[in-house]
Design a protein around this motif. Structure first.
Motif, PDB file in Angstrom:
ATOM      1  N   ARG A  77      18.133 -43.490  -6.378  1.00 36.41           N
ATOM      2  CA  ARG A  77      18.562 -42.461  -7.322  1.00 36.41           C
ATOM      3  C   ARG A  77      18.768 -43.074  -8.708  1.00 36.41           C
ATOM      4  O   ARG A  77      18.367 -42.486  -9.729  1.00 36.41           O
ATOM      5  CB  ARG A  77      19.870 -41.824  -6.829  1.00 36.41           C
ATOM      6  CG  ARG A  77      20.401 -40.695  -7.708  1.00 36.41           C
ATOM      7  CD  ARG A  77      21.738 -40.196  -7.182  1.00 36.41           C
ATOM      8  NE  ARG A  77      22.794 -41.139  -7.481  1.00 36.41           N
ATOM      9  CZ  ARG A  77      23.534 -41.110  -8.594  1.00 36.41           C
ATOM     10  NH1 ARG A  77      23.310 -40.177  -9.518  1.00 36.41           N
ATOM     11  NH2 ARG A  77      24.473 -41.995  -8.779  1.00 36.41           N
ATOM     12  N   THR A  78      19.362 -44.257  -8.754  1.00 38.12           N
ATOM     13  CA  THR A  78      19.590 -44.947 -10.018  1.00 38.12           C
ATOM     14  C   THR A  78      18.272 -45.226 -10.725  1.00 38.12           C
ATOM     15  O   THR A  78      18.157 -45.075 -11.946  1.00 38.12           O
ATOM     16  CB  THR A  78      20.343 -46.266  -9.767  1.00 38.12           C
ATOM     17  OG1 THR A  78      21.633 -45.963  -9.252  1.00 38.12           O
ATOM     18  CG2 THR A  78      20.500 -47.067 -11.044  1.00 38.12           C
ATOM     19  N   GLU A 120      22.090 -36.138 -10.189  1.00 37.02           N
ATOM     20  CA  GLU A 120      23.518 -36.431 -10.159  1.00 37.02           C
ATOM     21  C   GLU A 120      24.251 -35.661  -9.062  1.00 37.02           C
ATOM     22  O   GLU A 120      25.462 -35.811  -8.904  1.00 37.02           O
ATOM     23  CB  GLU A 120      24.124 -36.134 -11.527  1.00 37.02           C
ATOM     24  CG  GLU A 120      23.615 -37.107 -12.597  1.00 37.02           C
ATOM     25  CD  GLU A 120      23.995 -36.706 -14.008  1.00 37.02           C
ATOM     26  OE1 GLU A 120      24.536 -35.584 -14.174  1.00 37.02           O
ATOM     27  OE2 GLU A 120      23.756 -37.493 -14.934  1.00 37.02           O
ATOM     28  N   ASP A 121      23.520 -34.842  -8.304  1.00 35.24           N
ATOM     29  CA  ASP A 121      24.106 -34.119  -7.179  1.00 35.24           C
ATOM     30  C   ASP A 121      24.102 -35.053  -5.968  1.00 35.24           C
ATOM     31  O   ASP A 121      23.069 -35.267  -5.323  1.00 35.24           O
ATOM     32  CB  ASP A 121      23.282 -32.861  -6.892  1.00 35.24           C
ATOM     33  CG  ASP A 121      23.902 -31.989  -5.814  1.00 35.24           C
ATOM     34  OD1 ASP A 121      24.793 -32.474  -5.077  1.00 35.24           O
ATOM     35  OD2 ASP A 121      23.499 -30.811  -5.691  1.00 35.24           O
ATOM     36  N   VAL A 122      25.245 -35.602  -5.651  1.00 28.86           N
ATOM     37  CA  VAL A 122      25.306 -36.638  -4.611  1.00 28.86           C
ATOM     38  C   VAL A 122      24.903 -36.110  -3.237  1.00 28.86           C
ATOM     39  O   VAL A 122      24.520 -36.887  -2.362  1.00 28.86           O
ATOM     40  CB  VAL A 122      26.712 -37.263  -4.544  1.00 28.86           C
ATOM     41  CG1 VAL A 122      27.035 -37.995  -5.832  1.00 28.86           C
ATOM     42  CG2 VAL A 122      27.767 -36.200  -4.242  1.00 28.86           C
ATOM     43  N   ARG A 152      22.641 -44.249 -19.469  1.00 30.71           N
ATOM     44  CA  ARG A 152      22.878 -42.808 -19.434  1.00 30.71           C
ATOM     45  C   ARG A 152      23.210 -42.276 -20.819  1.00 30.71           C
ATOM     46  O   ARG A 152      24.131 -41.474 -20.996  1.00 30.71           O
ATOM     47  CB  ARG A 152      24.017 -42.482 -18.463  1.00 30.71           C
ATOM     48  CG  ARG A 152      23.771 -42.977 -17.064  1.00 30.71           C
ATOM     49  CD  ARG A 152      22.539 -42.325 -16.427  1.00 30.71           C
ATOM     50  NE  ARG A 152      22.698 -40.903 -16.338  1.00 30.71           N
ATOM     51  CZ  ARG A 152      21.781 -40.053 -16.760  1.00 30.71           C
ATOM     52  NH1 ARG A 152      20.674 -40.459 -17.304  1.00 30.71           N
ATOM     53  NH2 ARG A 152      21.993 -38.766 -16.642  1.00 30.71           N
ATOM     54  N   GLU A 211      18.521 -33.831 -14.323  1.00 32.93           N
ATOM     55  CA  GLU A 211      19.773 -34.590 -14.270  1.00 32.93           C
ATOM     56  C   GLU A 211      20.734 -33.997 -13.249  1.00 32.93           C
ATOM     57  O   GLU A 211      21.413 -34.725 -12.523  1.00 32.93           O
ATOM     58  CB  GLU A 211      20.429 -34.625 -15.649  1.00 32.93           C
ATOM     59  CG  GLU A 211      19.759 -35.587 -16.623  1.00 32.93           C
ATOM     60  CD  GLU A 211      20.529 -35.675 -17.922  1.00 32.93           C
ATOM     61  OE1 GLU A 211      21.088 -34.643 -18.350  1.00 32.93           O
ATOM     62  OE2 GLU A 211      20.577 -36.759 -18.497  1.00 32.93           O
ATOM     63  N   ARG A 212      20.772 -32.669 -13.207  1.00 31.82           N
ATOM     64  CA  ARG A 212      21.665 -32.022 -12.242  1.00 31.82           C
ATOM     65  C   ARG A 212      21.280 -32.426 -10.825  1.00 31.82           C
ATOM     66  O   ARG A 212      22.142 -32.719  -9.990  1.00 31.82           O
ATOM     67  CB  ARG A 212      21.594 -30.501 -12.409  1.00 31.82           C
ATOM     68  CG  ARG A 212      22.545 -29.740 -11.494  1.00 31.82           C
ATOM     69  CD  ARG A 212      22.404 -28.238 -11.663  1.00 31.82           C
ATOM     70  NE  ARG A 212      22.865 -27.803 -12.968  1.00 31.82           N
ATOM     71  CZ  ARG A 212      22.085 -27.295 -13.920  1.00 31.82           C
ATOM     72  NH1 ARG A 212      20.776 -27.188 -13.707  1.00 31.82           N
ATOM     73  NH2 ARG A 212      22.576 -26.912 -15.076  1.00 31.82           N
ATOM     74  N   GLU A 230      21.222 -44.780  -2.971  1.00 34.14           N
ATOM     75  CA  GLU A 230      21.877 -44.845  -4.273  1.00 34.14           C
ATOM     76  C   GLU A 230      21.059 -45.642  -5.285  1.00 34.14           C
ATOM     77  O   GLU A 230      20.914 -45.233  -6.441  1.00 34.14           O
ATOM     78  CB  GLU A 230      23.272 -45.452  -4.127  1.00 34.14           C
ATOM     79  CG  GLU A 230      24.009 -45.653  -5.445  1.00 34.14           C
ATOM     80  CD  GLU A 230      24.196 -44.366  -6.245  1.00 34.14           C
ATOM     81  OE1 GLU A 230      24.444 -44.468  -7.468  1.00 34.14           O
ATOM     82  OE2 GLU A 230      24.107 -43.268  -5.656  1.00 34.14           O
ATOM     83  N   LEU A 290      16.948 -42.051 -12.292  1.00 39.02           N
ATOM     84  CA  LEU A 290      17.696 -41.739 -13.508  1.00 39.02           C
ATOM     85  C   LEU A 290      17.207 -42.593 -14.676  1.00 39.02           C
ATOM     86  O   LEU A 290      17.067 -42.105 -15.802  1.00 39.02           O
ATOM     87  CB  LEU A 290      19.186 -41.968 -13.275  1.00 39.02           C
ATOM     88  CG  LEU A 290      19.942 -40.881 -12.510  1.00 39.02           C
ATOM     89  CD1 LEU A 290      21.304 -41.393 -12.066  1.00 39.02           C
ATOM     90  CD2 LEU A 290      20.101 -39.627 -13.361  1.00 39.02           C
TER      91      LEU A 290
END
Length: 456
Positions: free
Chosen positions: A155-156, A184-186, A407, A180-181, A152, A159
């Motif tokens: 990923r942050t 943001e896809d967990v 964001r 972004e998709r 996590e 971003l």
């Protein structure tokens, strides 16, 4: 730090200070160079060969110090047969007048990896070698004081890097949406973080015939996404070679891999483009900015009809849904590190689907912009102003409370400044006159991997 390259003779003099009694009789260009370093190969009166590396900037000097701490731990892993290759073992250091120090070590056997000449057996060795690195205990990296991320927090960070690039106004809207998709896809971000090298360029992997003999330049190591180490190898190789590398890697790691590894490998290769853009912005180099804009435009067209990254973790023969090769070369896989056929006594069919998802592709050819995206590793300084390192509590980095990124994004995917009205457009930056005398910028604690960027 030094503002001009040191000569081989100057580096030889440093080596004699680092190792008292060393009698240097010859110098020659090194097999590899290093971003921010002066490097030379030496031979002494006994015929022994040495390598000397001296940082050219405070950033490179700090990177060298971090690398030295890690090398001591990695050497123990080699001695304990946890790693099947060598790495530099410092034999001495020499203080530099401007600060920092040069490192001297025995020259390592092998030549830099040429992905256009990878045999089937070497492809397997590469995949298995990466698996060995990723199977190390994360404490190996953490104890050396290098960054530690979980899925996590990593990923942050990605971003935040994308937000920063978006604010330049030069990243096409459709690419922003695509990335972004994926970010943001967990589903894509449920991997188990592992030790990674962080900069697996061809010049950092030494090979001899079908053997991986050494891996160099560990300053960008961290605990993070294993896809980062696979991205360059899979992208740079022909599809057959990429298939073999990932098949061997997956076979070696077994259930410790995840089904979206190939998707994140593709994402990592594409995100090299906005990072190249930001390198140009930070170093005020218009030629780099223009190059990055051109490649972003090309990539935007190339993936216009592509499926979203990670939409389905299945085999596809369409090059835009798998990792992008840089050129066509190499082939499949044969021997494993222990001389077997598949590392477990079986065959590779059960891992072939995953491998093809990550290696499918060569029809794109050398015009694909992601080929060029891995070109400029020796030139890049991945400073990321405003992007925080993972904060540390009790020695373990954790995600910032505010998520660590801004964001600020409009519904149409374009960026807006954090303090601007919701409807404000981000103006394109004014042309910048390059300042070639400017000293290397401070990375601000950034540890983003450089990644290999082949010249267009």
């Amino acid at each position: 730090m030094s503002t001009s390259p040191r000569s081989p003779l100057a580096l030889a003099a440093l080596a004699t200070v680092a190792i008292p009694g060393l009698d240097v009789v010859a110098t020659r260009p090194p097999h590899h160079t290093g971003a921010g370093f002066d490097v030379a190969s030496l031979m002494d009166a006994q015929g022994r060969r040495w390598t000397v590396r001296a940082p050219r900037s405070t950033v490179a000097g700090a990177a060298l110090e971090a690398e030295v701490d890690l090398l001591a731990v990695l050497a123990q892993a080699v001695d304990n047969e946890l790693l099947p290759f060598e790495m530099p073992r410092p034999a001495g250091f020499a203080a530099l007048p401007e600060g920092g120090r040069a490192m001297v070590y025995r020259e390592l056997r092998g030549r830099p990896l040429q992905v256009q000449a990878v045999s089937a057996a070497l492809a397997r060795r590469l995949g298995q070698t990466l698996a060995r690195i990723h199977d190390l205990d994360t404490a190996v990296v953490a104890d050396a004081g290098l960054p530690v991320y979980d899925a996590e927090s990593y990923r942050t960070r990605r971003l935040a890097e994308l937000d920063e690039a978006a604010r330049t106004g030069h990243v096409p809207t459709d690419l922003l949406r695509r990335w972004e998709r994926a970010l943001e896809d967990v589903r894509l971000w449920k991997f188990i973080a592992t030790p990674v090298h962080g900069d697996l360029a061809g010049e950092h992997i030494l090979v001899d015939d079908d053997e991986v003999t050494a891996i160099l330049d560990w300053a960008d190591a961290r605990v993070a996404d294993p896809a980062d180490d696979l991205a360059w190898l899979i992208a740079a190789a022909a599809p057959e070679t990429g298939d073999a590398i990932l098949a061997a890697y997956t076979q070696a790691r077994g259930d410790r891999t995840d089904e979206f590894l190939a998707a994140r490998t593709l994402l990592a290769s594409e995100l090299a483009l906005p990072r190249w853009l930001m390198h140009g912005v930070r170093t005020r180099d218009n030629s780099v900015i223009d190059d990055a804009i051109d490649m972003l435009t090309d990539l935007d067209r190339a993936v216009a009809d592509a499926d979203p990254i990670g939409q389905v973790p299945v085999v596809s023969t369409d090059w835009v849904t798998g990792p992008v090769p840089l050129r066509t070369d190499g082939a499949g896989a044969e021997d494993d590190l222990d001389g077997g056929t598949d590392g477990t006594g079986g065959d590779l069919d059960d891992t072939r689907d995953t491998a093809e998802a990550a290696g499918a592709a060569a029809e794109a050819g050398a015009d694909d912009p992601r080929f060029a995206a891995y070109a400029h590793a020796e030139d890049m300084d991945y400073g990321t102003a405003g992007i925080d390192e993972p904060t540390v509590e009790g020695g373990i980095p954790v995600r910032n409370d505010d998520g660590g990124h801004d964001r600020s994004r409009r519904d149409d995917g374009t960026g807006v400044l954090a303090d601007a009205p919701e409807t404000a457009d981000v103006p394109a930056p004014d042309p910048i006159e390059p300042d070639y005398d400017r000293t290397d910028p401070d990375r601000g604690g950034d540890d983003a991997p450089t990644g290999q960027f082949p010249l267009r």
